[in-house]
Scaffold this motif. Structure first.
Motif, mmCIF file in Angstrom:
data_model
loop_
_atom_site.group_PDB
_atom_site.id
_atom_site.type_symbol
_atom_site.label_atom_id
_atom_site.label_comp_id
_atom_site.label_asym_id
_atom_site.label_seq_id
_atom_site.Cartn_x
_atom_site.Cartn_y
_atom_site.Cartn_z
ATOM 1 N N GLY A 1 0.835 -1.192 0.000
ATOM 2 C CA GLY A 1 0.000 0.000 0.000
ATOM 3 C C GLY A 1 0.874 1.248 0.000
ATOM 4 N N LEU A 2 0.483 2.242 -0.766
ATOM 5 C CA LEU A 2 1.238 3.491 -0.843
ATOM 6 C C LEU A 2 0.379 4.631 -0.292
ATOM 7 N N THR A 3 0.950 5.377 0.613
ATOM 8 C CA THR A 3 0.236 6.534 1.148
ATOM 9 C C THR A 3 1.176 7.737 1.123
ATOM 10 N N THR A 4 0.635 8.910 1.450
ATOM 11 C CA THR A 4 1.460 10.116 1.396
ATOM 12 C C THR A 4 0.885 11.189 2.316
ATOM 13 N N ASN A 5 1.679 12.225 2.551
ATOM 14 C CA ASN A 5 1.263 13.357 3.371
ATOM 15 C C ASN A 5 0.248 14.212 2.592
ATOM 16 N N PRO A 6 -0.882 14.565 3.208
ATOM 17 C CA PRO A 6 -1.909 15.321 2.462
ATOM 18 C C PRO A 6 -1.408 16.664 1.931
ATOM 19 N N MET A 7 -0.544 17.361 2.682
ATOM 20 C CA MET A 7 -0.021 18.650 2.222
ATOM 21 C C MET A 7 0.843 18.460 0.977
ATOM 22 N N LYS A 8 1.655 17.406 0.995
ATOM 23 C CA LYS A 8 2.492 17.098 -0.163
ATOM 24 C C LYS A 8 1.622 16.734 -1.363
ATOM 25 N N LEU A 9 0.564 15.995 -1.094
ATOM 26 C CA LEU A 9 -0.313 15.529 -2.163
ATOM 27 C C LEU A 9 -1.081 16.681 -2.803
ATOM 28 N N ILE A 10 -1.544 17.622 -1.988
ATOM 29 C CA ILE A 10 -2.285 18.755 -2.554
ATOM 30 C C ILE A 10 -1.370 19.584 -3.457
ATOM 31 N N GLU A 11 -0.121 19.703 -3.051
ATOM 32 C CA GLU A 11 0.873 20.433 -3.854
ATOM 33 C C GLU A 11 1.093 19.739 -5.210
ATOM 34 N N ILE A 12 1.262 18.408 -5.163
ATOM 35 C CA ILE A 12 1.480 17.623 -6.390
ATOM 36 C C ILE A 12 0.278 17.716 -7.317
ATOM 37 N N LYS B 1 -7.943 -3.628 5.596
ATOM 38 C CA LYS B 1 -8.741 -4.799 5.254
ATOM 39 C C LYS B 1 -7.889 -5.843 4.518
ATOM 40 N N LEU B 2 -7.010 -5.365 3.654
ATOM 41 C CA LEU B 2 -6.125 -6.267 2.905
ATOM 42 C C LEU B 2 -5.048 -6.876 3.810
ATOM 43 N N GLY B 3 -4.651 -6.108 4.839
ATOM 44 C CA GLY B 3 -3.585 -6.560 5.740
ATOM 45 C C GLY B 3 -2.217 -6.512 5.092
ATOM 46 N N CYS B 4 -2.015 -5.544 4.208
ATOM 47 C CA CYS B 4 -0.739 -5.447 3.476
ATOM 48 C C CYS B 4 0.188 -4.411 4.112
ATOM 49 N N PRO B 5 1.507 -4.506 3.863
ATOM 50 C CA PRO B 5 2.426 -3.466 4.333
ATOM 51 C C PRO B 5 2.097 -2.135 3.654
ATOM 52 N N VAL B 6 2.344 -1.035 4.347
ATOM 53 C CA VAL B 6 2.070 0.301 3.807
ATOM 54 C C VAL B 6 3.320 1.161 3.971
ATOM 55 N N ILE B 7 3.686 1.877 2.913
ATOM 56 C CA ILE B 7 4.814 2.805 3.038
ATOM 57 C C ILE B 7 4.375 4.211 2.634
ATOM 58 N N ASP B 8 4.949 5.187 3.308
ATOM 59 C CA ASP B 8 4.659 6.592 3.036
ATOM 60 C C ASP B 8 5.691 7.103 2.027
#
Length: 277
Positions: free
Chosen positions: A196-207, A242-249
């Motif tokens: 799973g891939l996640t990110t910081n919302p402030m960084k994402l809004i900028e992108i 729900k998937l139970g997968c690893p997540v990285i930021d």
């Protein structure tokens, strides 16, 4: 050379393609059509050499060979000399020239170029796979993939897929959008195959705002609003749990760094990857 039928014996401890190409390129310089090439691949025993030369001695023959094992090469050269059969060593002069410059010995291992070719084609196949199954285009790729990346828009799914493809890994990526149910295939594979891939919302809004600007659209679009981004991140977090997968930021990481973390996670789980080498 006269009108006698020429037989070119191509002998190799690998597939013999290099020696055959050299032989054909050479014979083209003589404006003759009455010739044939007989290729003898994967020769690795002295007895095989004796048998081939016993056949060649009765013909209007020349031998072209690529044999890197010194002992076998020596037998071939000496026996051909005894039988007065012209013999051309394609590989050794180049090996010696490179050894003298590099100051290291050659590996003397047959078939290395074929292994390199195989790795190259595996890489091409992995890249084609990443393109075909990018952004959830075809859910069938999920079950065929080595790694499945999932996350909301602009979390580096595509660049990570392509980077990992260059490591010979087949990667599918699946976008998570609140209005669209994830494909059922995502729940039918082991969670350890999913990242799973996640990110910081402030960084994402900028992108996303930069993305809108590039497309000539206004920043007020829902796609780049904080409310929408938080909604998407919450939705994605729920799916990943729900998937139970690893997540990285990925918010503060270069693609290479994120890919390195993904590879380490998979290695820790016992996966063995060629890593493109």
């Amino acid at each position: 050379m006269g009108s006698s039928h020429l037989v070119i014996y191509v002998i190799s401890d690998s597939i013999g393609e290099t020696a055959e190409q050299v032989a054909k390129a050479t014979v083209s310089q003589f404006n003759i059509e009455d010739y044939e090439v007989r290729r003898f691949p994967y020769i690795n025993e002295k007895q095989q050499v004796f048998e081939i030369l016993d056949e060649a001695k009765n013909e209007h023959a020349v031998i072209v060979f690529t044999i890197v094992v010194p002992e076998l090469r020596k037998v071939l050269i000496e026996e051909a000399k005894i039988l007065n059969i012209p013999c051309a060593d394609v590989m050794t002069p180049i090996l010696h020239a490179m050894e003298s410059v590099l100051k290291i010995p050659a590996k003397e291992e047959p078939g290395l170029i074929r292994k390199l070719d195989e790795r190259y084609f595996r890489k091409v196949e992995a890249i084609e796979f990443a393109v075909k199954y990018d952004d959830g285009k075809d859910a069938r790729g999920i079950k065929q993939a080595d790694i499945v990346l999932t996350g909301i828009s602009r979390t580096s799914k595509t660049p990570l897929s392509m980077y990992l493809a260059h490591k010979n890994l087949k990667v599918a990526n699946v976008p998570l959008v609140p209005e669209v149910l994830p494909p059922r295939e995502l729940y039918e594979i082991p969670p350890k195959k999913i990242i799973g891939l996640t990110t910081n919302p402030m960084k994402l809004i900028e992108i996303r705002q930069e993305r809108l600007k590039a497309l000539g659209l206004k920043n007020e679009a829902n796609y780049a609003s904080m409310q929408r981004i938080l909604e998407e991140l919450d939705y994605a977090e729920g799916i990943m749990k729900k998937l139970g997968c690893p997540v990285i930021d990925v918010s503060s990481k270069a693609v290479e760094e994120s890919a390195g973390i993904i590879l380490e996670i998979f290695k820790d789980m016992g996966h063995k990857f060629s890593n493109g080498k």
